[in-house]
Design a protein around this motif. Structure first.
Motif, mmCIF file in Angstrom:
data_model
loop_
_atom_site.group_PDB
_atom_site.id
_atom_site.type_symbol
_atom_site.label_atom_id
_atom_site.label_comp_id
_atom_site.label_asym_id
_atom_site.label_seq_id
_atom_site.Cartn_x
_atom_site.Cartn_y
_atom_site.Cartn_z
ATOM 1 N N LYS A 70 2.602 -1.049 11.797
ATOM 2 C CA LYS A 70 2.202 -0.146 10.720
ATOM 3 C C LYS A 70 1.897 -0.885 9.419
ATOM 4 C CE LYS A 70 4.594 3.759 12.695
ATOM 5 N NZ LYS A 70 5.675 4.713 12.567
ATOM 6 N N THR B 169 6.741 11.949 1.835
ATOM 7 C CA THR B 169 5.330 12.322 1.820
ATOM 8 C C THR B 169 4.555 11.409 0.875
ATOM 9 O OG1 THR B 169 5.575 13.871 -0.009
ATOM 10 C CG2 THR B 169 5.928 14.748 2.243
ATOM 11 N N GLN B 170 3.252 11.329 1.110
ATOM 12 C CA GLN B 170 2.400 10.517 0.244
ATOM 13 C C GLN B 170 2.445 11.011 -1.209
ATOM 14 O OE1 GLN B 170 -0.958 11.512 -1.021
ATOM 15 N NE2 GLN B 170 -0.901 9.622 -2.194
ATOM 16 N N CYS C 196 0.677 3.796 1.819
ATOM 17 C CA CYS C 196 1.006 4.207 3.188
ATOM 18 C C CYS C 196 2.202 3.423 3.741
ATOM 19 C CB CYS C 196 -0.203 4.063 4.102
ATOM 20 S SG CYS C 196 -0.801 2.389 4.300
ATOM 21 N N GLU C 197 2.375 2.199 3.283
ATOM 22 C CA GLU C 197 3.537 1.417 3.721
ATOM 23 C C GLU C 197 4.817 2.007 3.156
ATOM 24 O OE1 GLU C 197 1.535 -2.942 4.308
ATOM 25 O OE2 GLU C 197 1.893 -2.273 2.257
ATOM 26 N N VAL D 202 5.224 5.129 2.374
ATOM 27 C CA VAL D 202 5.427 6.389 3.095
ATOM 28 C C VAL D 202 6.244 6.122 4.357
ATOM 29 C CG1 VAL D 202 4.254 8.187 4.445
ATOM 30 C CG2 VAL D 202 3.403 7.578 2.165
ATOM 31 N N GLU D 203 5.891 5.087 5.093
ATOM 32 C CA GLU D 203 6.614 4.728 6.322
ATOM 33 C C GLU D 203 8.024 4.239 6.026
ATOM 34 O OE1 GLU D 203 5.843 5.118 9.523
ATOM 35 O OE2 GLU D 203 3.967 6.087 8.953
ATOM 36 N N TRP E 175 -8.029 1.887 0.196
ATOM 37 C CA TRP E 175 -6.593 1.704 0.012
ATOM 38 C C TRP E 175 -6.274 1.266 -1.407
ATOM 39 C CZ3 TRP E 175 -5.058 4.137 3.975
ATOM 40 C CH2 TRP E 175 -5.713 4.020 5.198
ATOM 41 N N CYS F 112 -3.493 -0.362 7.527
ATOM 42 C CA CYS F 112 -4.390 0.034 6.439
ATOM 43 C C CYS F 112 -4.832 -1.154 5.616
ATOM 44 C CB CYS F 112 -3.720 1.057 5.545
ATOM 45 S SG CYS F 112 -2.341 0.385 4.612
ATOM 46 N N CYS G 157 0.851 -1.186 0.000
ATOM 47 C CA CYS G 157 0.000 0.000 0.000
ATOM 48 C C CYS G 157 0.896 1.249 0.000
ATOM 49 C CB CYS G 157 -0.865 -0.035 1.256
ATOM 50 S SG CYS G 157 -1.990 1.344 1.406
#
Length: 114
Positions: free
Chosen positions: A109, A47-48, A38-39, A41-42, A72, A113, A36
Motif C-alpha cells: 500500500k 477517513t481521508q 492515502c498512506e 489513511v491506511e 497525489w 499511489c 501521501c
C-alpha cells in the motif's frame, strides 16, 4: 547557530496542536520523509477527510508543507518554519515510527499511489 525566541503563546498553540496523538504521530512519521494522504489513511485507519483535517491544521501552523505530484499530494515537515528547531526537539524524544511505513510496504500500500 542563531537561536530564535518563541513567545509563550506560540509555544502553547504548538503544544496544543501536537498534543493530539494523531498529529504528533504524523509529525514523527514525516520526520523520516514525505507521505501521501492515502498512506496516512491506511496507517491511522481514518477517513481521508479526517486525515486531511489534521494535515490542514499542521499546514496552517506552517509545520508541514505539501507538494503535488500528479493527482497525489505529499506532505513533509517544513524545515524553514520558525518553529522547526523547537518541534524537532520534541520529535527527537519520540520512538521511531518507521515500522508503520514498513508495514504499508509489506501490504503493497505504500507504493500504490506514489
Amino acid at each position: 547557530m542563531k537561536t530564535t525566541t518563541i513567545e509563550i503563546e506560540e509555544v502553547a498553540v504548538i503544544l496544543k496542536l501536537l498534543g493530539d496523538k494523531t498529529r504528533l504521530t504524523m509529525m514523527k512519521i514525516l520526520d523520516g520523509g514525505a507521505c501521501c494522504v492515502c498512506e496516512f489513511v491506511e496507517i491511522f485507519q481514518m477517513t481521508q477527510p479526517a486525515i486531511s483535517q489534521h494535515l490542514r491544521r499542521l499546514k496552517d501552523m506552517g509545520l508541514v508543507q505539501e507538494e503535488k505530484k500528479g493527482q497525489w499530494v505529499f506532505y513533509s515537515i517544513n524545515e524553514n518554519n520558525v518553529y522547526y528547531p523547537f518541534v524537532t526537539q520534541i520529535l527527537n524524544q519520540l520512538p521511531s515510527q518507521k515500522d508503520k511505513l514498513k508495514d504499508l510496504e509489506k501490504q503493497g500500500k505504500r507504493i500504490s499511489c506514489c
